[in-house]
Design a protein around this motif. Sequence first.
Motif, PDB file in Angstrom:
ATOM      1  N   MET A 193     -11.812   1.794  13.287  1.00 54.46           N
ATOM      2  CA  MET A 193     -11.767   2.138  11.863  1.00 54.46           C
ATOM      3  C   MET A 193     -10.751   3.262  11.643  1.00 54.46           C
ATOM      4  O   MET A 193     -10.013   3.279  10.664  1.00 54.46           O
ATOM      5  CB  MET A 193     -13.143   2.623  11.373  1.00 54.46           C
ATOM      6  CG  MET A 193     -14.186   1.542  11.250  1.00 54.46           C
ATOM      7  SD  MET A 193     -13.674   0.179  10.193  1.00 54.46           S
ATOM      8  CE  MET A 193     -13.565   1.021   8.624  1.00 54.46           C
ATOM      9  N   PHE A 194     -10.733   4.203  12.593  1.00 57.61           N
ATOM     10  CA  PHE A 194      -9.815   5.332  12.503  1.00 57.61           C
ATOM     11  C   PHE A 194      -8.364   4.834  12.538  1.00 57.61           C
ATOM     12  O   PHE A 194      -7.533   5.239  11.729  1.00 57.61           O
ATOM     13  CB  PHE A 194     -10.098   6.294  13.657  1.00 57.61           C
ATOM     14  CG  PHE A 194      -9.162   7.459  13.713  1.00 57.61           C
ATOM     15  CD1 PHE A 194      -9.270   8.486  12.794  1.00 57.61           C
ATOM     16  CD2 PHE A 194      -8.155   7.515  14.665  1.00 57.61           C
ATOM     17  CE1 PHE A 194      -8.408   9.556  12.836  1.00 57.61           C
ATOM     18  CE2 PHE A 194      -7.277   8.584  14.713  1.00 57.61           C
ATOM     19  CZ  PHE A 194      -7.414   9.598  13.793  1.00 57.61           C
ATOM     20  N   VAL A 195      -8.104   3.921  13.460  1.00 55.07           N
ATOM     21  CA  VAL A 195      -6.754   3.358  13.568  1.00 55.07           C
ATOM     22  C   VAL A 195      -6.382   2.654  12.265  1.00 55.07           C
ATOM     23  O   VAL A 195      -5.273   2.798  11.748  1.00 55.07           O
ATOM     24  CB  VAL A 195      -6.672   2.376  14.762  1.00 55.07           C
ATOM     25  CG1 VAL A 195      -5.365   1.600  14.727  1.00 55.07           C
ATOM     26  CG2 VAL A 195      -6.819   3.137  16.064  1.00 55.07           C
ATOM     27  N   LEU A 196      -7.367   1.914  11.704  1.00 53.78           N
ATOM     28  CA  LEU A 196      -7.142   1.214  10.451  1.00 53.78           C
ATOM     29  C   LEU A 196      -6.767   2.203   9.351  1.00 53.78           C
ATOM     30  O   LEU A 196      -5.876   1.960   8.537  1.00 53.78           O
ATOM     31  CB  LEU A 196      -8.408   0.452  10.069  1.00 53.78           C
ATOM     32  CG  LEU A 196      -8.185  -0.911   9.422  1.00 53.78           C
ATOM     33  CD1 LEU A 196      -7.508  -1.859  10.378  1.00 53.78           C
ATOM     34  CD2 LEU A 196      -9.501  -1.469   8.915  1.00 53.78           C
ATOM     35  N   GLY A 197      -7.479   3.330   9.343  1.00 59.80           N
ATOM     36  CA  GLY A 197      -7.208   4.370   8.349  1.00 59.80           C
ATOM     37  C   GLY A 197      -5.782   4.895   8.484  1.00 59.80           C
ATOM     38  O   GLY A 197      -5.079   5.069   7.492  1.00 59.80           O
ATOM     39  N   VAL A 198      -5.376   5.111   9.727  1.00 56.91           N
ATOM     40  CA  VAL A 198      -4.022   5.614   9.963  1.00 56.91           C
ATOM     41  C   VAL A 198      -2.985   4.612   9.463  1.00 56.91           C
ATOM     42  O   VAL A 198      -2.007   4.969   8.809  1.00 56.91           O
ATOM     43  CB  VAL A 198      -3.808   5.913  11.471  1.00 56.91           C
ATOM     44  CG1 VAL A 198      -2.340   6.183  11.757  1.00 56.91           C
ATOM     45  CG2 VAL A 198      -4.661   7.095  11.893  1.00 56.91           C
ATOM     46  N   ILE A 199      -3.235   3.324   9.756  1.00 55.86           N
ATOM     47  CA  ILE A 199      -2.301   2.289   9.320  1.00 55.86           C
ATOM     48  C   ILE A 199      -2.218   2.254   7.796  1.00 55.86           C
ATOM     49  O   ILE A 199      -1.136   2.159   7.213  1.00 55.86           O
ATOM     50  CB  ILE A 199      -2.705   0.913   9.890  1.00 55.86           C
ATOM     51  CG1 ILE A 199      -2.481   0.909  11.408  1.00 55.86           C
ATOM     52  CG2 ILE A 199      -1.912  -0.210   9.229  1.00 55.86           C
ATOM     53  CD1 ILE A 199      -2.988  -0.324  12.104  1.00 55.86           C
ATOM     54  N   ALA A 200      -3.379   2.379   7.156  1.00 54.23           N
ATOM     55  CA  ALA A 200      -3.402   2.372   5.690  1.00 54.23           C
ATOM     56  C   ALA A 200      -2.583   3.545   5.158  1.00 54.23           C
ATOM     57  O   ALA A 200      -1.782   3.403   4.232  1.00 54.23           O
ATOM     58  CB  ALA A 200      -4.839   2.468   5.191  1.00 54.23           C
ATOM     59  N   TYR A 201      -2.769   4.694   5.775  1.00 51.42           N
ATOM     60  CA  TYR A 201      -2.041   5.898   5.359  1.00 51.42           C
ATOM     61  C   TYR A 201      -0.534   5.680   5.480  1.00 51.42           C
ATOM     62  O   TYR A 201       0.230   5.982   4.567  1.00 51.42           O
ATOM     63  CB  TYR A 201      -2.499   7.061   6.234  1.00 51.42           C
ATOM     64  CG  TYR A 201      -1.772   8.356   5.993  1.00 51.42           C
ATOM     65  CD1 TYR A 201      -1.953   9.060   4.811  1.00 51.42           C
ATOM     66  CD2 TYR A 201      -0.910   8.881   6.954  1.00 51.42           C
ATOM     67  CE1 TYR A 201      -1.295  10.255   4.586  1.00 51.42           C
ATOM     68  CE2 TYR A 201      -0.248  10.064   6.749  1.00 51.42           C
ATOM     69  CZ  TYR A 201      -0.431  10.752   5.563  1.00 51.42           C
ATOM     70  OH  TYR A 201       0.228  11.922   5.349  1.00 51.42           O
ATOM     71  N   LEU A 202      -0.129   5.119   6.619  1.00 49.62           N
ATOM     72  CA  LEU A 202       1.301   4.867   6.839  1.00 49.62           C
ATOM     73  C   LEU A 202       1.841   3.860   5.832  1.00 49.62           C
ATOM     74  O   LEU A 202       2.963   3.986   5.357  1.00 49.62           O
ATOM     75  CB  LEU A 202       1.533   4.371   8.266  1.00 49.62           C
ATOM     76  CG  LEU A 202       1.390   5.435   9.355  1.00 49.62           C
ATOM     77  CD1 LEU A 202       1.612   4.832  10.734  1.00 49.62           C
ATOM     78  CD2 LEU A 202       2.371   6.577   9.123  1.00 49.62           C
ATOM     79  N   THR A 203       1.019   2.845   5.520  1.00 45.25           N
ATOM     80  CA  THR A 203       1.467   1.837   4.556  1.00 45.25           C
ATOM     81  C   THR A 203       1.707   2.471   3.190  1.00 45.25           C
ATOM     82  O   THR A 203       2.705   2.200   2.521  1.00 45.25           O
ATOM     83  CB  THR A 203       0.424   0.706   4.437  1.00 45.25           C
ATOM     84  OG1 THR A 203       0.088   0.265   5.740  1.00 45.25           O
ATOM     85  CG2 THR A 203       0.970  -0.448   3.627  1.00 45.25           C
ATOM     86  N   VAL A 204       0.767   3.326   2.785  1.00 48.11           N
ATOM     87  CA  VAL A 204       0.931   4.018   1.504  1.00 48.11           C
ATOM     88  C   VAL A 204       2.213   4.849   1.525  1.00 48.11           C
ATOM     89  O   VAL A 204       3.054   4.779   0.622  1.00 48.11           O
ATOM     90  CB  VAL A 204      -0.279   4.934   1.218  1.00 48.11           C
ATOM     91  CG1 VAL A 204       0.014   5.826   0.016  1.00 48.11           C
ATOM     92  CG2 VAL A 204      -1.523   4.109   0.969  1.00 48.11           C
ATOM     93  N   LEU A 205       2.361   5.612   2.602  1.00 44.93           N
ATOM     94  CA  LEU A 205       3.524   6.491   2.732  1.00 44.93           C
ATOM     95  C   LEU A 205       4.823   5.690   2.657  1.00 44.93           C
ATOM     96  O   LEU A 205       5.765   6.033   1.944  1.00 44.93           O
ATOM     97  CB  LEU A 205       3.443   7.208   4.086  1.00 44.93           C
ATOM     98  CG  LEU A 205       3.914   8.647   4.127  1.00 44.93           C
ATOM     99  CD1 LEU A 205       3.013   9.492   3.249  1.00 44.93           C
ATOM    100  CD2 LEU A 205       3.887   9.169   5.555  1.00 44.93           C
ATOM    101  N   LEU A 206       4.837   4.565   3.398  1.00 50.38           N
ATOM    102  CA  LEU A 206       6.045   3.754   3.487  1.00 50.38           C
ATOM    103  C   LEU A 206       6.355   3.098   2.151  1.00 50.38           C
ATOM    104  O   LEU A 206       7.507   3.090   1.702  1.00 50.38           O
ATOM    105  CB  LEU A 206       5.860   2.695   4.577  1.00 50.38           C
ATOM    106  CG  LEU A 206       7.149   2.147   5.177  1.00 50.38           C
ATOM    107  CD1 LEU A 206       7.904   3.249   5.891  1.00 50.38           C
ATOM    108  CD2 LEU A 206       6.852   1.013   6.147  1.00 50.38           C
ATOM    109  N   SER A 207       5.314   2.567   1.477  1.00 49.28           N
ATOM    110  CA  SER A 207       5.604   1.868   0.224  1.00 49.28           C
ATOM    111  C   SER A 207       6.061   2.858  -0.839  1.00 49.28           C
ATOM    112  O   SER A 207       6.970   2.564  -1.616  1.00 49.28           O
ATOM    113  CB  SER A 207       4.402   1.036  -0.238  1.00 49.28           C
ATOM    114  OG  SER A 207       3.295   1.870  -0.440  1.00 49.28           O
ATOM    115  N   PHE A 208       5.458   4.047  -0.873  1.00 49.14           N
ATOM    116  CA  PHE A 208       5.923   5.060  -1.818  1.00 49.14           C
ATOM    117  C   PHE A 208       7.342   5.512  -1.473  1.00 49.14           C
ATOM    118  O   PHE A 208       8.172   5.705  -2.357  1.00 49.14           O
ATOM    119  CB  PHE A 208       4.972   6.262  -1.847  1.00 49.14           C
ATOM    120  CG  PHE A 208       3.860   6.116  -2.837  1.00 49.14           C
ATOM    121  CD1 PHE A 208       3.983   6.631  -4.116  1.00 49.14           C
ATOM    122  CD2 PHE A 208       2.693   5.442  -2.499  1.00 49.14           C
ATOM    123  CE1 PHE A 208       2.953   6.483  -5.042  1.00 49.14           C
ATOM    124  CE2 PHE A 208       1.663   5.290  -3.409  1.00 49.14           C
ATOM    125  CZ  PHE A 208       1.795   5.816  -4.685  1.00 49.14           C
TER     126      PHE A 208
END
Lengths: 355, 363
Positions: free
Chosen positions: B242-257
């Motif tokens: 779940m933690f890894v998933l959270g990190v990926i989500a964070y990176l996705t947000v960062l990248l798309s912004f």
Amino acid sequence: MASDEKPVCRGDWHPLDSSRSVPSLLVERDGQVRAVAQDGTELASSVFLTLDISPRVGSIPRRIGFADGSLFETTDNAAIDTLQRVHGRKRAGIIHRLERFHPRLVIFVLAVFLLSGLVYRYALPVLVEVAVAVTPPVVPRLMSISTLETLDRTVLSETKLDEAKRRAISDGFARIALNSDHGSSAYTLNFRKGGTIGPNAFALPDGTLIITDELVDLAGGDTEMLIGVLAHEIGHVELEHSLRQIYRAAGMAGLIMLIAGDVGDSVEDLLVQGGGLLALSYSRDAEAAADRHSVELMQKAGYDPTAIARFFEIIEAKLGDTSATNILSTHPGTPERRKAILDYEAQLREKPAQN
Amino acid sequence: MSTLDTAPVPAASQEFHRLSFTGNAAEYFGIWIVNILLTIVTLGIYSAWAKVRRNRYFYGNTVLLGRAFEYHAKGKQILIGRLIVLGYLVVYNIVLAVLPIAGLLLFLVVLCFFPWLIMRGLRFSARVTSYRNVRFDFVGRMGGAFVAFMAGPVIAVLSLGLLAPLASRWMYRYLANNLRYGGRAFAADPKLGPIYKTWFFSALIIVLGLLIIAVAALANLSLIMALINNPDALPPGFQASMFVLGVIAYLTVLLSFGIAALFYRAGVRNIAWSATRFDGRHALKSDLSRFRYVWIALSNVAVTVLTLGLMRPWAAVRMARYVNEHTAIRFDGDVGEILAATGQEGTAVGAEFMEFEGFDFGF
């Protein structure tokens, strides 16, 4: 007359503040440096000492300003270097010589890595200490007021604990606060329902402490253990951890901007975020220091110094947190912390015995 | 050697003349590493001169019609500006320690002076820039700086980005309409419609990023629900994933912004520059490819990070080259005459610039 004329280089001459340019020749004649048009007309002349020669940067054009404000521009950097050398400007262009693509740059790269490491290891902590020392008390006060307000509006809500339970915890808290360096008036304890932040206790830099109902429930009646946790939070306040961390992050960002200058916007952001990761490793040290503070404070107040270790036992048992420390965590691994506390308590016990 | 020898000015033409960038990574690497080294060794003092050398390198390699731009600021000017800011911060902190209320007042003063500082910074940057021996100038006022750099960003944030195009328009209008070259004015009036079009694509990128996260979260919904209902029930292995998933989500947000912001920046630059005229008749043009711009920016970051910063000079030169080559100007009439005529009026600017105004926030 032509005998002592020395041509320097070709270029373009501009009158003062005009874009009009005249292809011309820079020559040295009769002790003066002159710009001469192709048809032989003299455009400007000055003695060497009054010339304003721009330093060499890469291979961009060089500007030679005459005393009358007119300007001679040339790409023939080598000729201008020679002109300067002939007139005894040995040190002119020293920076440019350092900058040239040359194996010595490898040494510069190594020196930069080494020096950055030293700055991070030694200069940054000193800066942080100075900043903490000169920070007026009103700053942590303002920070804390706004933080608590934000938390109250977003995640925290009113406590559902019964009066007796709160009283028991408050009394114990008063006892350790009395034994702390700042005294009991420096601290206020607040009860809140934690909501999404769950079982938790934390300290704001001005000495405002918050303990959540969820944590009290988790303790299952072990008030002494909760006092141990609060003693840990007092440790954070007394050691000024949050201020240190803020200054550390700000200092890192400042140093990155100052030293790196041109690293590009996004890389700068990444560096600041990476600095945040490094700050986490620093916060692990802070946790350990606060743990030790808890042991000392509990001992002074006449409680079981290792009460906080029981808290870690509960975390291990109930939450299954047996993971070792890793780089992404703000807190050290729980078993490690419990062991460190017991070790420290034993150490404290031995000391007076030896004396 | 070729940039200046004869510097012929082409006769009248109807075509756009593109800028070019003549610097190269190897040459800039030396300048860059020496800048960093000397800045550290001198405890930051050299950073002012480092900035001058860096800017002189980039301006001096920006070439239009065979002639390069020039950067004239002196290290001493910039150092004094920085020392004043530093001195103010020190005084501010001392006053704050002794008299907290006075400190708050000082803070308000800074807030009020911010537009003034921005305006002075822009004027400084313009006045230390020249082309063909004629200086630029900036005649913007404090009020305009307030609208463009404080009110604009605030309403953009408050409207959750919906009014960002309006803020961009204010900013570019303030910048361009107050810019002068040899006493002649630039003028820009970027239209809101096209800016909203490029904004819309950027917003789409953000929505797409959020959608990816939403889909990932939905796929793991049962897991997340279990976690919310009973955090203790999950074995540590699941919690780690779940933690890894959270990190990926964070990176996705960062990248798309990040991608959206770059995309928007390139799009707005094209619109604003292409809507700018110099002296009422000479057209400017910017034709960056938004995809190519995003690609260069992102791959620059990746390459820089992977090489521990050592390829940064290469990345900077690569970006400068791309942006310059997609910036152009079309002169209406005989270029030589136009520039000579502009030069005649350039005097006033040149004489005044040496006055001290080294506030420089790197706009």
